[in-house]
Design a protein around this motif. Structure first.
Motif, PDB file in Angstrom:
ATOM      1  N   ARG A   1       9.367  -0.908   4.584  1.00 24.28           N
ATOM      2  CA  ARG A   1       8.473  -2.015   4.213  1.00 24.28           C
ATOM      3  C   ARG A   1       9.033  -2.760   3.002  1.00 24.28           C
ATOM      4  NH1 ARG A   1       3.066  -3.707   4.361  1.00 24.28           N
ATOM      5  NH2 ARG A   1       2.303  -4.555   2.402  1.00 24.28           N
TER       6      ARG A   1
ATOM      7  N   SER B   1      11.598  -8.847  12.266  1.00 28.56           N
ATOM      8  CA  SER B   1      10.589  -8.702  11.214  1.00 28.56           C
ATOM      9  C   SER B   1      10.318 -10.035  10.521  1.00 28.56           C
ATOM     10  CB  SER B   1      11.078  -7.694  10.162  1.00 28.56           C
ATOM     11  OG  SER B   1      12.132  -8.255   9.388  1.00 28.56           O
TER      12      SER B   1
ATOM     13  N   ASP C   1       6.393   2.253   7.297  1.00 29.13           N
ATOM     14  CA  ASP C   1       7.177   3.203   6.505  1.00 29.13           C
ATOM     15  C   ASP C   1       7.439   2.569   5.139  1.00 29.13           C
ATOM     16  OD1 ASP C   1       9.154   5.544   6.161  1.00 29.13           O
ATOM     17  OD2 ASP C   1      10.388   3.765   5.771  1.00 29.13           O
TER      18      ASP C   1
ATOM     19  N   SER D   1       7.247  -2.961   8.769  1.00 25.15           N
ATOM     20  CA  SER D   1       7.113  -1.517   8.970  1.00 25.15           C
ATOM     21  C   SER D   1       6.053  -0.922   8.057  1.00 25.15           C
ATOM     22  CB  SER D   1       8.469  -0.841   8.708  1.00 25.15           C
ATOM     23  OG  SER D   1       8.352   0.566   8.819  1.00 25.15           O
TER      24      SER D   1
ATOM     25  N   ASP E   1      14.795  -3.921  14.666  1.00 25.88           N
ATOM     26  CA  ASP E   1      13.437  -4.464  14.647  1.00 25.88           C
ATOM     27  C   ASP E   1      13.387  -5.856  14.023  1.00 25.88           C
ATOM     28  OD1 ASP E   1      12.415  -2.135  15.782  1.00 25.88           O
ATOM     29  OD2 ASP E   1      12.176  -1.174  13.821  1.00 25.88           O
TER      30      ASP E   1
END
Length: 231
Positions: free
Chosen positions: A110, A178, A106, A104, A176
């Motif tokens: 992150r 990741s 953000d 991310s 999400d």
């Protein structure tokens, strides 16, 4: 034109304009193969046979002085300059930033993602690897089972942490997928399969981890990534 790096004297690049991966399908090695397949970045893979000590070849040590896989050479690194990079966690962050995928932008999300990546690097990898050594490889012959049992207990604890994290979540970060997931998939898979430790760690009680692993392994890019440098 051959890139200007000693690694290519030993492992020539057929496609020098592509990112070059030097790896083997170990739990650390597959992280980068999966990431490259997930992002779709053009790359060329080179198999480094650690059983033949190729990771300590002077040409490889010029790329990674620590003598471990994986490592990459990106001819199109930051500012358009070549970048050589080792350590699987660092490579995942780099590729995520390069492609804008699986990490991310953000700041809070992150750093939370990186936190779980570091948890894998500092805990899951070393502990699961020791279980493999003491349960399947040379350590299996040791009569004293206390070292094995120590690492089994810590691995089970870590699985419990992951299982609790996955409560109400499909992936480590929620909805999400990741780099945190990418970093863990190969290790969890190896622990219960290749290391033959499913029963030792009581894996079946971690139902959320099992469901997460099934979701991850069902991804086509993960299946392709697991096979990178296998031959």
């Amino acid at each position: 034109m051959t890139p200007d790096h000693p690694i290519f004297a030993r492992w020539p690049a057929r496609y020098p304009d592509r990112l070059q991966l030097f790896s083997l399908p170990t739990p650390n090695g597959v992280k980068v193969g999966i990431m490259l397949e997930e992002t779709g970045l053009p790359y060329e893979a080179h198999r480094i046979d650690i059983s033949a000590n190729e990771s300590h070849d002077p040409a490889f040590l010029a790329l990674n002085p620590n003598g471990k896989i994986p490592a990459i050479y990106d001819p199109h690194g930051p500012g358009g300059r070549p970048l050589a990079l080792f350590e699987s966690g660092a490579i995942l962050i780099y590729l995520a930033d390069k492609t804008g995928r699986f990490l991310s932008t953000d700041p809070a999300a992150r750093y939370e993602t990186i936190q779980w990546l570091m948890w894998q690097m500092g805990g899951v990898g070393p502990m699961f690897g020791q279980v493999g050594f003491f349960n399947k490889f040379a350590g299996k012959a040791y009569e004293d089972k206390r070292p094995r049992d120590r690492y089994v207990a810590e691995s089970a604890r870590l699985l419990g942490v992951l299982d609790e994290r996955l409560a109400g979540r499909d992936w480590v970060m929620g909805a999400d997928y990741s780099i945190a997931d990418i970093s863990l998939l190969g290790w969890v898979r190896n622990l219960i399969d290749f290391y033959e430790a499913r029963d030792l760690v009581g894996f079946d009680r971690f139902s959320r981890v099992q469901a997460w692993l099934d979701r991850g392994l069902a991804r086509p890019a993960v299946q392709r990534g697991l096979a990178v440098t296998a031959d």
